[in-house]
Design a protein around this motif. Structure first.
Motif, PDB file in Angstrom:
ATOM      1  N   ARG A 122     118.862 -88.007   4.839  1.00  0.00           N
ATOM      2  CA  ARG A 122     117.464 -88.397   4.629  1.00  0.00           C
ATOM      3  C   ARG A 122     117.348 -89.899   4.412  1.00  0.00           C
ATOM      4  O   ARG A 122     118.039 -90.487   3.606  1.00  0.00           O
ATOM      5  CB  ARG A 122     116.895 -87.644   3.423  1.00  0.00           C
ATOM      6  N   ILE A 123     116.445 -90.535   5.167  1.00  0.00           N
ATOM      7  CA  ILE A 123     116.158 -91.951   5.021  1.00  0.00           C
ATOM      8  C   ILE A 123     114.675 -92.087   4.689  1.00  0.00           C
ATOM      9  O   ILE A 123     113.818 -91.661   5.457  1.00  0.00           O
ATOM     10  CB  ILE A 123     116.472 -92.739   6.319  1.00  0.00           C
ATOM     11  N   ASP A 124     114.374 -92.645   3.540  1.00  0.00           N
ATOM     12  CA  ASP A 124     112.984 -92.851   3.119  1.00  0.00           C
ATOM     13  C   ASP A 124     112.678 -94.334   3.207  1.00  0.00           C
ATOM     14  O   ASP A 124     113.147 -95.128   2.392  1.00  0.00           O
ATOM     15  CB  ASP A 124     112.789 -92.350   1.680  1.00  0.00           C
ATOM     16  N   ARG A 125     111.915 -94.727   4.219  1.00  0.00           N
ATOM     17  CA  ARG A 125     111.636 -96.147   4.428  1.00  0.00           C
ATOM     18  C   ARG A 125     110.555 -96.621   3.467  1.00  0.00           C
ATOM     19  O   ARG A 125     109.603 -95.919   3.164  1.00  0.00           O
ATOM     20  CB  ARG A 125     111.225 -96.391   5.886  1.00  0.00           C
ATOM     21  N   ARG A 126     110.717 -97.844   2.996  1.00  0.00           N
ATOM     22  CA  ARG A 126     109.795 -98.387   2.010  1.00  0.00           C
ATOM     23  C   ARG A 126     108.891 -99.462   2.608  1.00  0.00           C
ATOM     24  O   ARG A 126     108.990 -99.796   3.783  1.00  0.00           O
ATOM     25  CB  ARG A 126     110.585 -98.979   0.832  1.00  0.00           C
ATOM     26  N   GLY A 127     108.024-100.020   1.775  1.00  0.00           N
ATOM     27  CA  GLY A 127     107.149-101.105   2.208  1.00  0.00           C
ATOM     28  C   GLY A 127     106.071-100.630   3.148  1.00  0.00           C
ATOM     29  O   GLY A 127     105.386 -99.648   2.902  1.00  0.00           O
ATOM     30  N   THR A 128     105.935-101.319   4.283  1.00  0.00           N
ATOM     31  CA  THR A 128     104.874-100.968   5.231  1.00  0.00           C
ATOM     32  C   THR A 128     105.134 -99.619   5.881  1.00  0.00           C
ATOM     33  O   THR A 128     104.247 -99.059   6.514  1.00  0.00           O
ATOM     34  CB  THR A 128     104.784-102.036   6.337  1.00  0.00           C
ATOM     35  N   HIS A 132     107.210 -92.536   5.595  1.00  0.00           N
ATOM     36  CA  HIS A 132     107.869 -92.174   6.845  1.00  0.00           C
ATOM     37  C   HIS A 132     109.254 -91.651   6.487  1.00  0.00           C
ATOM     38  O   HIS A 132     110.133 -92.416   6.085  1.00  0.00           O
ATOM     39  CB  HIS A 132     108.000 -93.393   7.771  1.00  0.00           C
ATOM     40  N   LEU A 133     109.456 -90.361   6.603  1.00  0.00           N
ATOM     41  CA  LEU A 133     110.723 -89.750   6.216  1.00  0.00           C
ATOM     42  C   LEU A 133     111.538 -89.425   7.459  1.00  0.00           C
ATOM     43  O   LEU A 133     111.046 -88.774   8.385  1.00  0.00           O
ATOM     44  CB  LEU A 133     110.470 -88.474   5.407  1.00  0.00           C
ATOM     45  N   TYR A 134     112.783 -89.871   7.459  1.00  0.00           N
ATOM     46  CA  TYR A 134     113.664 -89.684   8.601  1.00  0.00           C
ATOM     47  C   TYR A 134     114.836 -88.789   8.200  1.00  0.00           C
ATOM     48  O   TYR A 134     115.568 -89.106   7.266  1.00  0.00           O
ATOM     49  CB  TYR A 134     114.222 -91.027   9.077  1.00  0.00           C
ATOM     50  N   ASP A 135     115.039 -87.685   8.929  1.00  0.00           N
ATOM     51  CA  ASP A 135     116.217 -86.840   8.754  1.00  0.00           C
ATOM     52  C   ASP A 135     117.091 -87.019   9.986  1.00  0.00           C
ATOM     53  O   ASP A 135     116.711 -86.609  11.088  1.00  0.00           O
ATOM     54  CB  ASP A 135     115.834 -85.374   8.589  1.00  0.00           C
ATOM     55  N   LEU A 136     118.264 -87.637   9.803  1.00  0.00           N
ATOM     56  CA  LEU A 136     119.186 -87.830  10.912  1.00  0.00           C
ATOM     57  C   LEU A 136     119.872 -86.497  11.209  1.00  0.00           C
ATOM     58  O   LEU A 136     120.562 -85.933  10.356  1.00  0.00           O
ATOM     59  CB  LEU A 136     120.225 -88.898  10.554  1.00  0.00           C
ATOM     60  N   VAL A 147     123.566 -92.463  20.348  1.00  0.00           N
ATOM     61  CA  VAL A 147     122.430 -91.541  20.355  1.00  0.00           C
ATOM     62  C   VAL A 147     122.123 -91.141  18.916  1.00  0.00           C
ATOM     63  O   VAL A 147     123.019 -90.706  18.192  1.00  0.00           O
ATOM     64  CB  VAL A 147     122.711 -90.277  21.194  1.00  0.00           C
ATOM     65  N   GLU A 148     120.859 -91.304  18.498  1.00  0.00           N
ATOM     66  CA  GLU A 148     120.445 -90.958  17.145  1.00  0.00           C
ATOM     67  C   GLU A 148     119.218 -90.034  17.206  1.00  0.00           C
ATOM     68  O   GLU A 148     118.118 -90.480  17.505  1.00  0.00           O
ATOM     69  CB  GLU A 148     120.104 -92.212  16.339  1.00  0.00           C
ATOM     70  N   PRO A 149     119.406 -88.738  16.936  1.00  0.00           N
ATOM     71  CA  PRO A 149     118.259 -87.820  16.910  1.00  0.00           C
ATOM     72  C   PRO A 149     117.701 -87.699  15.491  1.00  0.00           C
ATOM     73  O   PRO A 149     118.431 -87.419  14.547  1.00  0.00           O
ATOM     74  CB  PRO A 149     118.886 -86.499  17.372  1.00  0.00           C
ATOM     75  N   TYR A 150     116.413 -87.942  15.336  1.00  0.00           N
ATOM     76  CA  TYR A 150     115.755 -87.871  14.030  1.00  0.00           C
ATOM     77  C   TYR A 150     114.635 -86.837  14.040  1.00  0.00           C
ATOM     78  O   TYR A 150     113.916 -86.683  15.029  1.00  0.00           O
ATOM     79  CB  TYR A 150     115.115 -89.213  13.671  1.00  0.00           C
ATOM     80  N   LEU A 151     114.486 -86.154  12.911  1.00  0.00           N
ATOM     81  CA  LEU A 151     113.286 -85.374  12.650  1.00  0.00           C
ATOM     82  C   LEU A 151     112.442 -86.236  11.723  1.00  0.00           C
ATOM     83  O   LEU A 151     112.839 -86.513  10.593  1.00  0.00           O
ATOM     84  CB  LEU A 151     113.617 -84.039  11.984  1.00  0.00           C
ATOM     85  N   ILE A 152     111.295 -86.706  12.207  1.00  0.00           N
ATOM     86  CA  ILE A 152     110.463 -87.637  11.447  1.00  0.00           C
ATOM     87  C   ILE A 152     109.254 -86.910  10.872  1.00  0.00           C
ATOM     88  O   ILE A 152     108.555 -86.177  11.585  1.00  0.00           O
ATOM     89  CB  ILE A 152     110.001 -88.808  12.335  1.00  0.00           C
ATOM     90  N   THR A 153     109.058 -87.079   9.578  1.00  0.00           N
ATOM     91  CA  THR A 153     107.902 -86.508   8.890  1.00  0.00           C
ATOM     92  C   THR A 153     107.053 -87.635   8.324  1.00  0.00           C
ATOM     93  O   THR A 153     107.576 -88.505   7.623  1.00  0.00           O
ATOM     94  CB  THR A 153     108.344 -85.574   7.741  1.00  0.00           C
ATOM     95  N   LEU A 154     105.772 -87.649   8.643  1.00  0.00           N
ATOM     96  CA  LEU A 154     104.838 -88.610   8.070  1.00  0.00           C
ATOM     97  C   LEU A 154     104.004 -87.862   7.044  1.00  0.00           C
ATOM     98  O   LEU A 154     103.206 -86.998   7.401  1.00  0.00           O
ATOM     99  CB  LEU A 154     103.955 -89.241   9.149  1.00  0.00           C
ATOM    100  N   LEU A 217     110.043 -85.059  16.742  1.00  0.00           N
ATOM    101  CA  LEU A 217     111.445 -85.343  17.034  1.00  0.00           C
ATOM    102  C   LEU A 217     111.530 -86.686  17.725  1.00  0.00           C
ATOM    103  O   LEU A 217     110.779 -86.978  18.645  1.00  0.00           O
ATOM    104  CB  LEU A 217     112.024 -84.250  17.936  1.00  0.00           C
ATOM    105  N   SER A 218     112.438 -87.539  17.265  1.00  0.00           N
ATOM    106  CA  SER A 218     112.652 -88.847  17.871  1.00  0.00           C
ATOM    107  C   SER A 218     114.132 -88.979  18.233  1.00  0.00           C
ATOM    108  O   SER A 218     114.996 -88.793  17.372  1.00  0.00           O
ATOM    109  CB  SER A 218     112.252 -89.958  16.895  1.00  0.00           C
ATOM    110  N   ILE A 219     114.412 -89.271  19.490  1.00  0.00           N
ATOM    111  CA  ILE A 219     115.788 -89.464  19.946  1.00  0.00           C
ATOM    112  C   ILE A 219     115.908 -90.878  20.485  1.00  0.00           C
ATOM    113  O   ILE A 219     115.232 -91.255  21.441  1.00  0.00           O
ATOM    114  CB  ILE A 219     116.185 -88.448  21.030  1.00  0.00           C
ATOM    115  N   ILE A 220     116.757 -91.678  19.839  1.00  0.00           N
ATOM    116  CA  ILE A 220     116.951 -93.075  20.215  1.00  0.00           C
ATOM    117  C   ILE A 220     118.308 -93.213  20.915  1.00  0.00           C
ATOM    118  O   ILE A 220     119.323 -92.742  20.410  1.00  0.00           O
ATOM    119  CB  ILE A 220     116.913 -93.983  18.969  1.00  0.00           C
ATOM    120  N   ILE A 221     118.298 -93.831  22.078  1.00  0.00           N
ATOM    121  CA  ILE A 221     119.507 -94.009  22.878  1.00  0.00           C
ATOM    122  C   ILE A 221     119.675 -95.492  23.168  1.00  0.00           C
ATOM    123  O   ILE A 221     118.745 -96.149  23.635  1.00  0.00           O
ATOM    124  CB  ILE A 221     119.418 -93.219  24.202  1.00  0.00           C
TER     125      ILE A 221
END
Length: 227
Positions: A122-128, A132-136, A147-154, A217-221
């Motif tokens: 779990r990555i909880d981004r701060r500030g602006t 936005h919660l990211y589960d890798l 390749v980084e697949p994330y489940l993103i919860t706003l 779902l966000s997949i970054i390549i």
């Protein structure tokens, strides 16, 4: 006297199921089905790089501890030269593994990352980007492509943010909620089942959070950077 029937019977052929093996093994992807042959030098280099990174060593540090130049180590990791047994022995000792371990990268060994439900990092981004919660959900372990697949919860307290920008490409698949997502000079209203694929070098991100909370779902390549 009854005349012989002139009805023609169609022969029913029995298809050999082995003829369909190749068809069954293929997917809808356009990825080449033939894999390029991997040389022994390439396999050794990949294993040396993997072991070095697992120990969090820089190329310069491993070169110094094994008594070879950084330039030679770079060529070994890239599979550009065939190292002598003496060099491999020095590398194995510096990596604290038996020399046979350097030959472990074979055709049958392929990366695989398995993450049980609810156990992603779990990555909880701060500030602006608060809320936005990211589960890798996994990651590529080696190779030239990351390749980084994330489940993103706003969440309910999430704020719009459209200044994400990074190398590579990104794929989004909407699971729940509703968002207006901006990429470069265009925006797209995304609802469950919608997908968006784009060049991530342009600024992008959720512009309007229409129905919160939302998940996608966000997949970054991206290409990996080598030392």
């Amino acid at each position: 006297m009854r005349r012989p029937s002139t009805t023609k019977f169609r022969t029913i052929g029995i298809r050999d199921p082995t003829l369909d093996i190749d068809r069954e093994l293929r997917t809808g992807s356009l990825a080449p089905s033939e894999l390029p042959p991997r040389s022994l030098e390439t396999g050794i280099g990949a294993e040396v790089r993997r072991l070095r990174k697992s120990l969090d060593l820089t190329m310069a540090e491993l070169a110094a501890s094994s008594g070879i130049s950084a330039g030679m180590l770079s060529k070994i990791e890239n599979g550009a030269i065939s190292p002598s047994l003496a060099t491999l022995d020095s590398l194995a000792k510096a990596l604290n593994v038996p020399i046979s371990r350097l030959f472990a990268e074979t055709e049958e060994r392929r990366d695989c990352s398995f993450v049980k439900s609810g156990t992603g990092v779990r990555i909880d981004r701060r500030g602006t980007k608060a809320g936005h919660l990211y589960d890798l959900l996994g990651h590529s372990l080696a190779g030239e492509i990351g390749v980084e697949p994330y489940l993103i919860t706003l969440s309910e307290d999430a704020l719009p943010y459209t200044n994400f920008r990074h190398a590579g490409v990104e794929f989004l698949y909407m699971l729940s909620g509703k968002v207006r997502y901006r990429h470069a000079d265009r925006s797209y209203v995304m609802e469950p089942g919608d997908a968006l694929f784009f060049d991530a070098a342009a600024r992008h991100g959720p512009e309007e959070l229409i129905e919160k909370p939302m998940r996608y779902l966000s997949i970054i390549i991206y290409p990996r950077q080598r030392e």
